[in-house]
Every structure is written in structure tokens, then in C-alpha cells.
Write a protein that holds these residues in place. Structure first.
Motif, PDB file in Angstrom:
ATOM      1  N   LYS A 106       0.510  -1.241  -0.056  1.00  0.00           N
ATOM      2  CA  LYS A 106      -0.147  -0.348  -0.073  1.00  0.00           C
ATOM      3  C   LYS A 106       0.884   1.524  -0.094  1.00  0.00           C
ATOM      4  CE  LYS A 106      -0.608   0.371   5.007  1.00  0.00           C
ATOM      5  NZ  LYS A 106      -1.811   0.944   5.981  1.00  0.00           N
ATOM      6  N   ASN A 107       2.063   1.199   0.723  1.00  0.00           N
ATOM      7  CA  ASN A 107       2.812   2.266   0.235  1.00  0.00           C
ATOM      8  C   ASN A 107       3.440   2.698  -1.238  1.00  0.00           C
ATOM      9  OD1 ASN A 107       2.704   1.146   2.776  1.00  0.00           O
ATOM     10  ND2 ASN A 107       5.972   0.604   2.750  1.00  0.00           N
ATOM     11  N   ARG A 108       2.854   2.095  -1.790  1.00  0.00           N
ATOM     12  CA  ARG A 108       3.214   2.564  -3.222  1.00  0.00           C
ATOM     13  C   ARG A 108       2.211   4.029  -3.717  1.00  0.00           C
ATOM     14  NH1 ARG A 108       2.754  -2.574  -7.626  1.00  0.00           N
ATOM     15  NH2 ARG A 108       1.831  -3.502  -6.724  1.00  0.00           N
ATOM     16  N   PHE A 109       0.854   3.341  -3.119  1.00  0.00           N
ATOM     17  CA  PHE A 109      -0.443   4.773  -2.844  1.00  0.00           C
ATOM     18  C   PHE A 109       0.161   6.085  -1.995  1.00  0.00           C
ATOM     19  CE2 PHE A 109      -2.711   1.017  -3.534  1.00  0.00           C
ATOM     20  CZ  PHE A 109      -2.466   1.312  -4.985  1.00  0.00           C
ATOM     21  N   ASN A 110       0.801   6.719  -2.243  1.00  0.00           N
ATOM     22  CA  ASN A 110       0.962   8.713  -2.235  1.00  0.00           C
ATOM     23  C   ASN A 110      -0.002   9.072  -0.525  1.00  0.00           C
ATOM     24  OD1 ASN A 110       3.558   8.298  -3.489  1.00  0.00           O
ATOM     25  ND2 ASN A 110       2.850   9.606  -5.019  1.00  0.00           N
ATOM     26  N   ASP A 111      -0.757   8.793  -1.223  1.00  0.00           N
ATOM     27  CA  ASP A 111      -2.700   9.281  -0.108  1.00  0.00           C
ATOM     28  C   ASP A 111      -3.033   7.993   0.878  1.00  0.00           C
ATOM     29  OD1 ASP A 111      -4.687   9.972   0.869  1.00  0.00           O
ATOM     30  OD2 ASP A 111      -5.192  11.122  -1.246  1.00  0.00           O
ATOM     31  N   MET A 112      -2.275   8.054   1.794  1.00  0.00           N
ATOM     32  CA  MET A 112      -3.052   6.549   2.593  1.00  0.00           C
ATOM     33  C   MET A 112      -4.874   7.300   2.796  1.00  0.00           C
ATOM     34  SD  MET A 112      -1.066   4.711   4.015  1.00  0.00           S
ATOM     35  CE  MET A 112      -0.026   4.970   2.045  1.00  0.00           C
ATOM     36  N   GLU A 113      -4.483   8.565   2.832  1.00  0.00           N
ATOM     37  CA  GLU A 113      -6.211   8.608   3.869  1.00  0.00           C
ATOM     38  C   GLU A 113      -6.889   8.153   2.791  1.00  0.00           C
ATOM     39  OE1 GLU A 113      -7.887  10.172   6.182  1.00  0.00           O
ATOM     40  OE2 GLU A 113      -5.975   9.679   6.398  1.00  0.00           O
ATOM     41  N   TRP A 114      -6.649   7.936   0.846  1.00  0.00           N
ATOM     42  CA  TRP A 114      -7.497   7.309  -0.172  1.00  0.00           C
ATOM     43  C   TRP A 114      -7.149   5.961  -0.164  1.00  0.00           C
ATOM     44  CZ3 TRP A 114      -6.029   3.837  -4.124  1.00  0.00           C
ATOM     45  CH2 TRP A 114      -6.563   3.801  -5.056  1.00  0.00           C
ATOM     46  N   VAL A 115      -6.331   5.822   0.112  1.00  0.00           N
ATOM     47  CA  VAL A 115      -6.201   4.318   0.328  1.00  0.00           C
ATOM     48  C   VAL A 115      -7.690   3.725   1.620  1.00  0.00           C
ATOM     49  CG1 VAL A 115      -4.832   2.291   1.464  1.00  0.00           C
ATOM     50  CG2 VAL A 115      -3.659   4.247  -0.497  1.00  0.00           C
ATOM     51  N   LYS A 116      -7.261   5.257   2.680  1.00  0.00           N
ATOM     52  CA  LYS A 116      -8.187   4.060   3.852  1.00  0.00           C
ATOM     53  C   LYS A 116      -9.556   3.912   3.577  1.00  0.00           C
ATOM     54  CE  LYS A 116      -8.748   6.675   7.642  1.00  0.00           C
ATOM     55  NZ  LYS A 116      -7.999   7.714   8.811  1.00  0.00           N
ATOM     56  N   LYS A 117      -9.718   5.003   2.595  1.00  0.00           N
ATOM     57  CA  LYS A 117     -11.216   5.273   2.503  1.00  0.00           C
ATOM     58  C   LYS A 117     -11.566   3.752   1.018  1.00  0.00           C
ATOM     59  CE  LYS A 117     -15.132   8.253   1.633  1.00  0.00           C
ATOM     60  NZ  LYS A 117     -15.549   8.744   2.730  1.00  0.00           N
ATOM     61  N   GLU A 118     -10.594   3.968   0.197  1.00  0.00           N
ATOM     62  CA  GLU A 118     -11.025   2.923  -0.360  1.00  0.00           C
ATOM     63  C   GLU A 118     -11.233   1.623   0.036  1.00  0.00           C
ATOM     64  OE1 GLU A 118     -10.690   2.009  -4.381  1.00  0.00           O
ATOM     65  OE2 GLU A 118     -11.163   3.937  -3.785  1.00  0.00           O
ATOM     66  N   VAL A 119     -10.466   1.325   1.343  1.00  0.00           N
ATOM     67  CA  VAL A 119     -10.473  -0.252   1.989  1.00  0.00           C
ATOM     68  C   VAL A 119     -11.908   0.200   2.887  1.00  0.00           C
ATOM     69  CG1 VAL A 119      -9.111  -1.857   3.007  1.00  0.00           C
ATOM     70  CG2 VAL A 119      -8.148  -0.820   1.392  1.00  0.00           C
ATOM     71  N   TYR A 120     -11.799   0.829   3.712  1.00  0.00           N
ATOM     72  CA  TYR A 120     -12.616   0.656   5.010  1.00  0.00           C
ATOM     73  C   TYR A 120     -13.710   1.983   4.508  1.00  0.00           C
ATOM     74  CZ  TYR A 120      -8.961  -1.652   7.149  1.00  0.00           C
ATOM     75  OH  TYR A 120      -7.422  -2.469   7.462  1.00  0.00           O
ATOM     76  N   GLY A 121     -13.830   2.818   3.813  1.00  0.00           N
ATOM     77  CA  GLY A 121     -14.859   3.056   3.566  1.00  0.00           C
ATOM     78  C   GLY A 121     -14.707   4.345   4.319  1.00  0.00           C
ATOM     79  N   ASP A 122     -16.345   4.339   5.339  1.00  0.00           N
ATOM     80  CA  ASP A 122     -15.878   5.634   6.352  1.00  0.00           C
ATOM     81  C   ASP A 122     -15.905   5.544   8.038  1.00  0.00           C
ATOM     82  OD1 ASP A 122     -15.748   7.229   4.666  1.00  0.00           O
ATOM     83  OD2 ASP A 122     -18.754   7.413   4.573  1.00  0.00           O
ATOM     84  N   TYR A 123     -15.446   4.175   7.766  1.00  0.00           N
ATOM     85  CA  TYR A 123     -15.280   3.095   9.439  1.00  0.00           C
ATOM     86  C   TYR A 123     -14.036   4.153   9.535  1.00  0.00           C
ATOM     87  CZ  TYR A 123     -14.434  -0.041  12.450  1.00  0.00           C
ATOM     88  OH  TYR A 123     -14.515  -0.815  13.624  1.00  0.00           O
ATOM     89  N   PRO A 124     -13.454   3.852  10.921  1.00  0.00           N
ATOM     90  CA  PRO A 124     -12.489   5.000  11.603  1.00  0.00           C
ATOM     91  C   PRO A 124     -11.975   3.623  12.102  1.00  0.00           C
ATOM     92  CG  PRO A 124     -14.767   5.210  13.298  1.00  0.00           C
ATOM     93  CD  PRO A 124     -14.873   4.309  11.905  1.00  0.00           C
ATOM     94  N   ILE A 125     -10.780   4.287  11.254  1.00  0.00           N
ATOM     95  CA  ILE A 125      -9.181   3.327  11.622  1.00  0.00           C
ATOM     96  C   ILE A 125      -7.724   3.683  11.299  1.00  0.00           C
ATOM     97  CG2 ILE A 125      -9.045   2.098   9.440  1.00  0.00           C
ATOM     98  CD1 ILE A 125      -8.949  -0.364  10.987  1.00  0.00           C
ATOM     99  N   ASP A 126      -6.553   3.383  12.166  1.00  0.00           N
ATOM    100  CA  ASP A 126      -5.157   4.214  12.277  1.00  0.00           C
ATOM    101  C   ASP A 126      -4.567   3.717  11.198  1.00  0.00           C
ATOM    102  OD1 ASP A 126      -3.398   5.453  12.458  1.00  0.00           O
ATOM    103  OD2 ASP A 126      -2.436   4.561  14.184  1.00  0.00           O
ATOM    104  N   THR A 127      -4.635   3.745   9.972  1.00  0.00           N
ATOM    105  CA  THR A 127      -3.661   3.100   8.991  1.00  0.00           C
ATOM    106  C   THR A 127      -2.177   4.297   8.927  1.00  0.00           C
ATOM    107  OG1 THR A 127      -3.343   2.215   7.177  1.00  0.00           O
ATOM    108  CG2 THR A 127      -4.674   3.964   6.902  1.00  0.00           C
ATOM    109  N   GLN A 128      -1.235   3.899   8.743  1.00  0.00           N
ATOM    110  CA  GLN A 128      -0.428   4.452   8.415  1.00  0.00           C
ATOM    111  C   GLN A 128       0.455   3.497   7.123  1.00  0.00           C
ATOM    112  OE1 GLN A 128       2.087   4.144  11.887  1.00  0.00           O
ATOM    113  NE2 GLN A 128       0.722   6.068  13.319  1.00  0.00           N
ATOM    114  N   GLN A 129       1.714   4.460   6.912  1.00  0.00           N
ATOM    115  CA  GLN A 129       2.862   3.591   5.627  1.00  0.00           C
ATOM    116  C   GLN A 129       2.807   2.311   6.746  1.00  0.00           C
ATOM    117  OE1 GLN A 129       5.324   4.774   3.404  1.00  0.00           O
ATOM    118  NE2 GLN A 129       4.038   6.153   2.291  1.00  0.00           N
ATOM    119  N   ALA A 130       3.114   0.932   5.817  1.00  0.00           N
ATOM    120  CA  ALA A 130       3.425   0.050   6.848  1.00  0.00           C
ATOM    121  C   ALA A 130       5.052  -0.241   6.557  1.00  0.00           C
ATOM    122  CB  ALA A 130       3.135  -1.204   5.667  1.00  0.00           C
ATOM    123  N   ARG A 131       5.588  -1.134   8.041  1.00  0.00           N
ATOM    124  CA  ARG A 131       7.079  -0.753   7.961  1.00  0.00           C
ATOM    125  C   ARG A 131       7.265  -1.323   9.031  1.00  0.00           C
ATOM    126  NH1 ARG A 131       4.385   3.463  10.202  1.00  0.00           N
ATOM    127  NH2 ARG A 131       5.034   3.264  12.497  1.00  0.00           N
TER     128      ARG A 131
END
Ligand code: SF4
Ligand code: SF4
Ligand code: SF4
Ligand code: SF4
Ligand code: SF4
Lengths: 272, 345
Positions: A106-131
Motif C-alpha cells: 500500500k505504500n505505493r500509493f502516496n495518499d494514505m487517506e485515499w487508501v483507507k477510504k478505498e478499503v474501509y470506507g468511512d470506518y474510523p481506523i488508524d492506518t500508516q505506511q507499513a514499516r
């Protein structure tokens, strides 16, 4: 498991070990239970005090912590730091823990907010670049593989116990693949990252006529320039190669370089 | 030497009499992407599987005499004491049906190092002494340069050698066992017409070599060109993967690991073939590496094969089978490397 442990008459103490997972599929932990034939022997070497997959008890009193998974959330950072404080030896178990693993795609995508929205919709969840774990804490030992190879873990644990140096093969997968006398995937017209990937898996994928995807990260003398040429000579596209290199995160540095080269070529191409 | 002849139809009869032993021979292993068969030396249970006309095998037959991984010994300890177990890992003799001259020459070279040296190795010796070899003539492939290495014909180290004369096989007989086996099939003494056909065959074959390695003064040239720039160029290509050594019929380098058993009751000593192109080939205690750069490692591969061994034994440690160049994904081939060092590349 009780009874004294000893090797050649010298008694050894059974280390208290704990297993933890961050963002992962838990496949590496499962691997440890996959080989029933040696499971009893393996478990009698250690004293598991924390292993969610197989036991209820939980203790923070352990010497070796095996941590599976990538760091992708703030609560995982906190959890990992706690583990680091408790453990004498912190082992990164599997490619997610060593390199970020599949999750780092997922780090390939620059916009983490967009990634989150694609996967979880509006569900509130913390997601950061995977390290990898090493981005947050000091890691004492890395065990590569997606998943890990049980035999390798067994060897490492025995070596730790008897005080032998822990070593990983420095050579690439090809070395083991040739020892297994496999037909080379390139002869079959298929791509393989074996020439640049660290061995130790006993050429798991080529043994089943599948090209290597590089899950164990780069071999210590990985010749990526030559690998790129080999793929090109065999008519395999750069994108196919990049897909494989990107899959587990071990080649992140090389991928970045290749992508930068591409961008530079594009810029030069456009300005002509 | 004794020369005999038998009709082609008798070949299966020869296979049958030899089949009272375990037979290893060339078989088709797979088809490559262009539909071309790839061959390897495998156990042959059915005569129909044997491919005596095979061009060459991808990997030499060395797994049968220098296994890639071999347990040398093990021990176990209990309250009563300890027991040691040494196993040479050979239980039955093997018949090699269909080895080319290069591969038999390779065995003869290995003998010099592993059998006829001050410390012969029983792990190799036991296997080598329990071989029965049926050699067979070949058609030179585009990668073969055995003739330049003096390995296109073989004088000893086998039991019988077959040359295809079209309707019959011409047989060189080197051992009493071979003679006795031939006695059990329909064979006859070779006569003048067989000799003439044989010589014709040999001449035809010589004309078919296309790959060339000039070995004139090679040991000296290698000395002179130790610092040549071309080594760096080849080194830049090299993947340090060890494939060349793994497919080679004469590479014998290895490392030994001691693995403590999971139940802590003993340990196993395991030998793994290694390669001088691998990063840690010259790494010693403390992590010091005498050959950290890939071009230096590659260079020493050539120095062992074409210089050091020649000085010690007056012959090269390369039989010119060309397998390393065929298998090398970086396209590093012996003829091209040697030519470049000679300033002809
Ligand atoms: S299949 Fe892959 S690992 Fe095996 S020899 Fe070929 S490139 Fe190397
Ligand atoms: S062959 Fe490659 S992808 Fe497969 S297990 Fe080994 S290192 Fe991983
Ligand atoms: S010469 Fe070729 S086969 Fe040998 S180590 Fe280098 S890249 Fe691998
Ligand atoms: S070095 Fe290459 S050509 Fe020479 S014997 Fe070995 S595999 Fe054959
Ligand atoms: S030093 Fe290299 S070339 Fe010589 S036998 Fe060993 S692996 Fe082969």
C-alpha cells in the motif's frame, strides 16, 4: 514441557519465549505448528509463555520475543516498544516483520487517506505506511521468508540455545535451486528472482516450477543491473519484474531506484 | 584394447543384462519454452526412457559421486556413552549407461584430486569404485569445446565405450566385467571394415566442433593478464550465484556444517558443495573476506581451472563441456572469457 535440557552433558537453560503479531496473516506463526513430526522436540527446547494461537496464558516475563507482522498503526508502535523493553532478544519473524511484507504494497500509493477510504470506507481506523520492525525498534535477529521455513527456525533456535553463531546464507536462491536440479524457470520462459534473492528456502518456489518472488529479500551480492538485463533478454517486461520486486518489501531500495530511473527516462523522453 | 561390435537391435539386450544393477542414464526431463527437450542423468528403469543420442545434459552427473548435500557423519550421546556413525552413502554399484567422453574425463580429473592425493576422500572413492561406465559417442553441440581441452576422447576410466556406426555399435572394451557382459549378448570381434567405419565416424565428428578455446600459452597469458580490465567487465555481469560450479562435472569445492539435532541428543555433519563465485567463499573467522569483489572471485574460478590445475597436473580442470556457459544467466562463457583475456574478445 519439563526436564533438564543439556547438550554433550552441559546443561542449558530453556528460554522463555513469546510470540506476537502485528499486521500480518499469522502464517509464519502457523508454520511453527505445521510440522507435527518435530513439534514436540521443538517445544521442549523452549518455554512458551505467550502464544495466542495455541495457549491462553499470557506473561510479560520472557527472554526471546518472536514478532510477526509489519507496523501499520500507532497502537502497534506502542505494543512493539513494550515488547522491546521486555525481551532480551527480539526476533523479526518473517518478511512482514523484516521488510514490511505484503502490507507495504500500500505504500505505493502516496495518499494514505485515499487508501483507507478505498478499503474501509468511512470506518474510523488508524492506518500508516507499513514499516518493518527495525523502523521502530532495535531488532536482534531477522528470520526471512513469506512464510518462514520451519526447518530454518528450528536450526536457529537450536543454535541460539547451544551458543552457536546464527548465520543466514549469503548466496542467492539459484544455488539451492541448482542443487535441487530444477529446470531453470527462464528455460521455461518464465521470470524468476532467484538470482538476486537470498537463499535459505531450499528454492521452495522453483521446486514447484514457480518463479521466485523475492520474499526473502536481496542476497548479499545481489546484482540488480544484471537481473534487469536478464529479464529484458528473456522478453519479460520491466513492470512484471517490478511487481515481483515490490511484493514483499525486501527490495524497496532497488525498486525506488528503478522507478526513479524510469521517471528520469520519461522526462528525458518527453523533452526530446 | 579389445574391440567388439554388436548390431543396434542388441542394445536393449545389453541394457537388460546390465539391468541386474541400478542403471543411471540420460533421460528427457522436460521441454523448454521452444519445445526442445532438456536432458538429465536419472535412474532408468525402462529401456524406452534411455536417450543415448542426447546432445548433453543441463547438469553433470555429479549428484551420484559428489552430491550437492551429503551427510558425512553423525553422533549421538546418551547416559551410556556416545556412538559415532559414518556413512559413505553408497549401498549398491551404479551402472552409468551413456556417458560422453567429457564427463568420463571429468571423473578422471576428479580422481587425481580426490583419490590419488595424499588424503583421498572415501566419500568420493567409495562411489567412484562402485561405478560401471558405458561411454557413448556424441555429436558436438555449439557450446562444446572439449576438443580444445583435450577431453573429446577418453582413454581410461570407463568399462566400455560405444560408438554408433549407423547399423551397429563399435565397442572399446576396457574391463573384464564389460567383456563378460558383452559375452551375454550377440556381439562379435571387430574386423577391418568396422575399424574403417569407426575412423570415418571420428573424422566426421571432429569437423563438427564450432566453439573454440585457444589454450596456447594460456597459463602464461593468465599470469600476464592478472590485472587486465576485462576481469572487471566480466565481474560486473556475474551474479555470484554459483550456478557454473553446480552444473560443472569437475568443481568439487564444499563447505561443512555441523547441525545439532533438535532433540539435542547428537549432531550431523553435512557437506554442501560450494562455489568460488559465492560471496563468502574466501571469508574466514572474524568476517574477513579475501575476495570481496565479484570480479576477483570470477577470476579465481578461471585461475583454478586453467592455470593452477594445469601447473599441478599438466592438464586443465575444465573438460570443455560448456555447461557453465549454457546455464549462466549472465551469459558468461569460457570461450568468450578466455578470448577476451587473450585480447581477442
Ligand atoms: S529457476 Fe530461478 S532460482 Fe532456479 S536457477 Fe533459474 S533463476 Fe535461479
Ligand atoms: S523461492 Fe523466492 S519467493 Fe519462494 S520461498 Fe524462496 S525466496 Fe521466497
Ligand atoms: S559466472 Fe555465471 S553462473 Fe557463474 S556465478 Fe557468475 S553469473 Fe553465476
Ligand atoms: S568449467 Fe564449464 S566447460 Fe569447463 S568442465 Fe566445468 S562446466 Fe564444463
Ligand atoms: S575453486 Fe572454483 S573452479 Fe575451482 S573447483 Fe572450486 S568451485 Fe570449482
Amino acid at each position: 514441557m519439563s526436564g533438564e535440557l543439556s547438550y554433550l552433558g552441559v546443561s542449558l537453560s530453556r528460554p522463555r519465549v513469546a510470540f506476537f503479531e502485528l499486521t500480518s496473516c499469522e502464517g509464519c506463526q502457523l508454520q511453527i505448528f505445521n510440522k507435527e513430526a518435530t513439534l514436540i522436540d521443538f517445544l521442549s527446547l523452549v518455554e512458551p509463555v505467550n502464544f495466542r494461537e495455541v495457549m491462553d496464558e499470557k506473561s510479560n516475563d520472557y527472554q526471546i520475543a518472536f514478532v510477526e507482522g509489519a507496523v501499520t498503526r500507532q497502537d502497534e508502535v506502542v505494543k512493539l516498544q513494550k515488547i522491546r523493553e521486555n525481551a532480551e532478544i527480539l526476533v523479526a519473524l518473517g518478511s512482514c516483520a523484516c521488510f514490511g511484507g505484503v502490507a507495504q504494497l500500500k505504500n505505493r500509493f502516496n495518499d494514505m487517506e485515499w487508501v483507507k477510504k478505498e478499503v474501509y470506507g468511512d470506518y474510523p481506523i488508524d492506518t500508516q505506511q507499513a514499516r518493518p520492525l527495525s523502523a521502530e525498534v532495535k531488532v536482534d535477529l531477522e528470520i526471512y521468508g513469506c512464510p518462514i521455513k520451519k526447518e530454518e527456525v528450528e536450526r536457529i533456535v537450536v543454535d541460539l540455545l547451544v551458543g552457536k553463531a546464527i548465520t543466514h546464507p549469503k548466496y542467492p536462491v539459484c544455488m539451492e535451486c541448482k542443487a535441487n536440479e530444477n529446470i531453470c524457470l527462464f528455460d521455461l520462459g518464465e521470470p524468476c528472482l532467484g538470482p538476486v534473492t537470498r537463499g535459505g528456502c531450499d528454492s521452495w518456489c522453483p521446486n514447484s516450477r514457480m518463479g521466485c518472488w523475492g520474499c526473502r529479500g536481496p542476497a548479499e551480492a545481489a546484482n540488480m543491473d544484471q537481473m534487469i538485463k536478464i529479464m529484458a533478454r528473456h522478453g519479460i517486461s520491466r513492470e512484471t519484474m517490478l511487481d515481483r520486486l515490490e511484493c514483499f518489501g525486501g527490495f524497496a531500495g532497488y525498486v525506488e531506484e528503478m522507478r526513479t530511473d524510469e521517471t528520469n527516462e520519461d522526462i528525458q523522453g518527453n523533452s526530446e | 584394447m579389445i574391440f567388439r561390435v554388436f548390431n543396434k537391435e542388441e542394445l536393449s539386450a545389453l541394457f537388460d543384462v546390465l539391468a541386474e544393477n541400478i542403471i543411471v542414464g540420460p533421460v528427457e526431463k522436460a521441454l523448454d519454452k521452444d519445445g526442445i527437450p532438456l536432458y538429465s542423468f536419472e535412474l532408468v528403469r525402462d529401456y524406452e526412457e534411455l536417450r543415448l543420442q542426447y546432445p548433453s545434459t543441463k547438469i553433470s552427473a555429479k549428484k551420484y559421486f559428489l552430491p550437492h548435500n551429503e551427510t558425512l557423519s553423525s553422533f549421538s550421546v546418551d547416559k551410556e556413552g556416545w556412538t559415532k556413525h559414518v556413512d559413505y552413502n553408497i549401498y549398491k554399484p551404479l551402472v552409468f549407461f551413456g556417458m560422453h567422453a567429457c564427463d568420463i574425463n571429468a571423473l578422471n580429473k576428479l580422481d587425481k584430486v580426490l583419490l590419488e592425493s595424499v588424503y583421498p576422500t572415501p566419500y568420493y572413492g567409495s562411489k567412484r569404485k562402485n561405478m560401471f561406465i558405458v561411454g557413448v559417442n556424441c555429436t558436438p553441440q555449439s557450446h562444446c569445446f572439449c576438443r580444445d581441452m583435450g577431453a573429446d576422447t577418453v582413454q581410461h576410466g570407463f568399462d566400455m565405450f560405444l560408438t554408433d556406426l549407423g547399423d551397429r555399435y563399435f565397442v572399446e572394451v576396457l574391463s573384464a566385467e564389460a567383456f563378460n557382459y558383452l559375452d551375454r549378448i550377440n556381439s562379435r570381434e571387430a574386423v577391418e571394415v568396422d575399424h574403417l567405419d569407426y575412423m570415418k565416424r571420428v573424422k566426421e565428428r571432429i569437423g563438427k566442433f564450432t566453439s573454440k578455446v585457444d589454450t596456447t600459452d594460456l597459463t602464461k597469458i593468465l599470469d600476464m593478464e592478472f590485472d587486465a580490465e576485462v576481469w572487471r567487465e566480466w565481474g560486473e555481469k556475474c551474479l555470484s550465484c554459483g550456478t557454473c560450479a553446480n552444473v560443472c562435472p569437475t568443481c568439487y569445492c564444499y563447505g561443512v556444517d555441523e547441525q545439532v539435532d533438535l532433540d539435542l541428543k547428537g549432531a550431523h555433519k553435512i557437506k554442501h558443495l560450494h562455489s568460488c563465485n559465492l560471496l563468502d567463499f574466501a571469508e574466514v573467522a572474524g568476517g574477513h573476506n579475501f575476495r570481496p569483489e565479484s570480479y576477483i572471485r570470477l577470476k579465481y574460478r578461471y585461475y583454478h581451472k586453467h592455470r593452477g590445475f594445469v601447473e599441478a597436473f599438466e592438464e586443465s580442470l575444465c573438460v570443455g563441456c560448456g555447461r557453465c556457459g549454457e546455464a549462466c544467466l549472465a551469459d558468461i562463457t569460457v570461450p568468450e572469457v578466455i578470448a577476451s583475456v587473450r585480447g581477442e574478445g
